[in-house]
Structures are given as C-alpha cells and as structure tokens.
Design an enzyme around this catalytic site. Structure first.
Site, PDB file in Angstrom:
ATOM      1  N   CYS A   1       1.162  -1.016   0.016  1.00 25.07           N
ATOM      2  CA  CYS A   1      -0.121  -0.055   0.060  1.00 25.07           C
ATOM      3  C   CYS A   1       0.725   1.304   0.293  1.00 25.07           C
ATOM      4  O   CYS A   1       1.666   1.416  -1.074  1.00 25.07           O
ATOM      5  CB  CYS A   1      -0.533  -0.556   1.215  1.00 25.07           C
ATOM      6  SG  CYS A   1      -2.626   0.867   1.047  1.00 25.07           S
TER       7      CYS A   1
ATOM      8  N   HIS B   1       0.720   1.435  -3.733  1.00 31.05           N
ATOM      9  CA  HIS B   1      -0.888   2.310  -3.616  1.00 31.05           C
ATOM     10  C   HIS B   1      -0.315   3.271  -5.141  1.00 31.05           C
ATOM     11  O   HIS B   1       0.030   4.204  -5.113  1.00 31.05           O
ATOM     12  CB  HIS B   1      -1.374   2.238  -3.363  1.00 31.05           C
ATOM     13  CG  HIS B   1      -2.355   2.698  -2.660  1.00 31.05           C
ATOM     14  ND1 HIS B   1      -3.533   4.275  -3.449  1.00 31.05           N
ATOM     15  CD2 HIS B   1      -4.195   2.133  -2.164  1.00 31.05           C
ATOM     16  CE1 HIS B   1      -4.381   4.172  -3.227  1.00 31.05           C
ATOM     17  NE2 HIS B   1      -5.221   2.848  -2.982  1.00 31.05           N
TER      18      HIS B   1
END
Length: 447
Positions: free
Chosen positions: A364, A384
């Site tokens: 992420c 991400h």
C-alpha cells in the site's frame, strides 16, 4: 433468490442487487468513521486514497459480533469495508471481556459488549466465521435473541465461513433459504438448499465461503445497504481484481528465500496502520506455520488502526528489536506508514535488514517508507496508486505484487491476500501457498 459469482464485483458491469439508496457514503481511508457525514464530496474521491462523501441520510447501523476464535480476516474485512462505505459498524464481543484472541492469534478489542446491543435496532447483522468463533457466537443467548428478532423483522443478515452452518443453522435462521458456507462445513447444511458458490443471496440472508471470499461478501452487503454504485466505487478503492490484472505478479532478479528453520517474520504496526493489510498478512503467514511477531511502534501495545479497529500487538518494537528476522513486512495506511517511518528503532532494523541481505517488503503506502530510507534503490516495486508516483521510475505498472530479489511490494487492501501468498510461496513452495489458499477458499494459480 440468486447466487453471485466473483466477476460482477471485479469488473465494470455493476452488481445485480437492488436498493432504494444510491448515495455514495465513502469515508476517508485514514480516519475512523464519523457519526456526522461530511458536507462535501471531492469529484476525484474514487481515484485517491482520501475519498470524502456527502449525504443527509442517517448512517446505516451494522452489528458485527466477535468471540474467541473468530476468523480475523473475515471480521476485519467486514468492518473495514462497511465503514469505508459509510456504515456505523458496532463490533460487539460475546465474551465477558472486550478483548478476544482470534483464530490465528490476532488480538482484537471490540467496541462494546453484546449485552449493550439488546435494545438496538440494526440495518444489518453480519457474522464472521472461524472456529471456535462460530460456536462462541452460537452459544451467546443474547446474540441469538437479537439476530432472531432481527430476521423476523425481515432485516438484512449474513454469515460467512463456518457461521452459516455452526451459528445460523442451529438458530433456525436458514429455513426456506438457499445458503453456502466453508467447504469443510457444507455437510452440516440441508443438502437440497446448500449451494456451492462463493456468495449466495436469498432474500434478507447473504452467505459466503471463507476469508478468500470476504471482500466479495462485504461488497454484496454494501450493495444491499447503499446500492450498486457505492459497492462499485468501494470495490475500486479496495483495488479489487479485474480480468486484466487477475493474479498479476512480476518477479525480477529471482533468488531463493528458503531458510533452514521456521521463518521468523516481523510485522510492525502503528496507529493508522491499515487493519486489513496487517491482519491478512499475519493470518495467512501463521496458517503457513510462519513465526510472526506483531510489534507496536507506539507507547502502547494497543493501536487504533485506520478504520477504527483496535489491535493489540504481541510486543513493543523495542523488545522486538532484540531478535533477528528473516523478513520484515510493513503494512500500509497513510498515517500508519508515516508513524512507522518516524520510528528510530524500526529505521535501524530496516537498515540492518537491507545491509545483511535479508528479506523485507511493504504494501500500500508503505513502499514510500522503504523509498525514503534508500531501500528501493535499484529495485523494481509497486505501491498504492495514490503514492506510486513518489517511487519515481521504480514502479512496475499493472502488477499487483512485485518481487525483486529479496524485496516484495504490493498495491494494498484487496491485493493483500496475493501479497501474503506470494511470501508463502517464496519461503516454502508454490504447493504450500496453494494449500493455504484452498483453506481460505481463494482462487490461486495452479502454477
């Protein structure tokens, strides 16, 4: 009554449920759910890590009960996704205490005791599975009464994994319904109404098979509460798989990760860490018989994760630093990643991990932590989409998991299962990863 396959949730066509409510309720990724909806919504919210929302309607109220042995991935994915959609989710313990140890050893702290929920009215009651968690829910007389009355009033309810067979069936709440559950418990369901599908919707009841179908289950509940447009938008924020990127993993500079002992893995956590990523990685690695230590970089072992779930670490980062780890994995969450970056102890551990040629990774937003510490230099990685540009030219476009030598990175949230299984595959074998995936009821490539 109808059965949903995985594809409608993961591809452009919208979900097939109906709902009279179509207003998006997306809330900020790094904040806990607010009781008062925000007055404005950014036109770009679906494409960023910080969505905001608008609505004048009261939030939907959801009960997620937990007990000793509850499956942590199922509980956390349910709570995270429903809160992300704007629901007011109450996590209630059926135990005498609020803190429970989940099926793979993660310690969760409920918001309240089930006894405080007796007079509450919920729009949805969603039961996570796990054993003996499902049995603990079944044996709670208060929860039985709440759920039975709720079902009698034709309100939405659902269960996943072992819970349909172990909890709802003895309560008589599967009558005249079609249902599914984890393959290991299918023989406990009425044969003529049991369906071998990842997701089954039968009137007010929704059932699903296991941790690997938990995102699909949660999104189906979002659809029924808020409408298909909200479910689709939340699905995009979760980075759900599409036909184009299905299981897409890229590996460069391939080396063996095998060790001559049970792998020792550190997962540091902080306030604001993304709970889905923490719990998924820990749960799956422990299923594969990896020795996982969850260490808090905060003053307290209890941390407040990004969606308001309370997790209790195994030890402090200071105590964790006394050991050497084969692998250090950083979970994401913007606020959590920033707090991980500020930990001097963790920074020193990561530097030593890289210098010693040991394995490390992040998911992420946390690949930015590795980048700021110079640990992505000369490496290919992913992150991400909202933070990938901060990694300059090192990003591998389109990949959900990227392995470069002894570095592993992933995009986040719905890629966390693939991320964790890729680690299992590298540490042990593809066969071990497939075996774990089968227990999760997660579709995993044969080769």
């Amino acid at each position: 009554m109808k059965c949903l396959s995985l594809s409608p949730l993961l591809s452009p066509p919208s979900l097939s449920f109906s709902s009279s409510i179509k207003t998006p309720f997306l809330v900020a990724l790094t904040s806990t759910p607010s009781k008062t909806p925000t007055p404005k919504r950014s036109s770009k919210s679906a494409k960023t890590l910080f969505p905001t929302t608008t609505t004048s309607l009261p939030p939907k109220k959801v009960l997620v009960p937990i007990g000793y042995g509850t499956e942590e991935m199922e509980a956390v994915i349910l709570v995270d996704v429903l809160r992300r959609a704007g629901a007011n989710v109450v996590v209630a313990s059926v135990e005498p205490q609020l803190e429970i140890e989940a099926s793979s050893g993660t310690r969760l702290v409920a918001d309240t005791s089930i006894s405080t929920c007796s007079d509450e009215i919920f729009d949805l009651i969603a039961l996570p599975g796990g054993m003996p968690g499902s049995a603990r829910l079944r044996d709670s007389e208060i929860l039985r009464k709440i759920t039975s009355k709720h079902a009698e009033e034709k309100r939405l309810y659902g269960a996943i994994c072992a819970a349909p067979a172990i909890t709802l069936q003895p309560w008589g709440l599967l009558r005249r319904k079609q249902m599914t559950c984890h393959p290991a418990f299918m023989d406990k369901l009425p044969t003529f109404r049991a369906v071998k599908s990842n997701l089954q919707v039968s009137g007010e009841l929704t059932t699903s098979r296991g941790p690997g179908t938990a995102f699909e289950f949660a999104l189906a509940l979002v659809d029924q509460l808020f409408g298909e447009s909200v479910a689709k938008e939340v699905g995009e924020l979760l980075l759900m798989r599409t036909a184009e990127d299905n299981h897409k993993k890229e590996e460069f500079n391939e080396v063996e990760w095998s060790v001559d002992h049970s792998p020792h893995v550190l997962v540091p956590v902080a306030n604001g860490s993304e709970e889905i990523e923490v719990v998924t990685v820990v749960d799956i690695l422990r299923r594969a018989k990896v020795d996982v230590v969850v260490a808090s970089v905060e003053k307290s072992l209890q941390i407040l994760a990004s969606r308001g779930i309370k997790l209790i670490a195994d030890k402090s980062i200071d105590n964790a630093a006394e050991s050497i780890y084969d692998l250090i994995i950083l979970p994401g969450g913007i606020a959590g990643a920033e707090r991980l970056h500020k930990s001097k102890v963790l920074k020193k551990m990561l530097k030593e991990q890289g210098s010693a040629g040991r394995i490390y990774g992040a998911i992420c937003s946390s690949p930015t932590v590795l980048h700021r510490q110079g640990l992505l230099k000369g490496k290919r990685a992913t992150a991400h989409p909202s933070v990938a540009s901060k990694l300059t030219n090192e990003v591998v476009e389109g990949a959900r998991v990227v392995i470069d030598g002894k570095l592993i990175t992933s995009r986040g949230l719905a890629t966390a299962i693939e991320f964790a299984l890729a680690i299992v595959s590298k540490l042990f074998s593809h066969a071990r990863a497939r075996s774990v995936a089968e227990g999760l009821v997660f579709e995993y490539p044969k080769s």
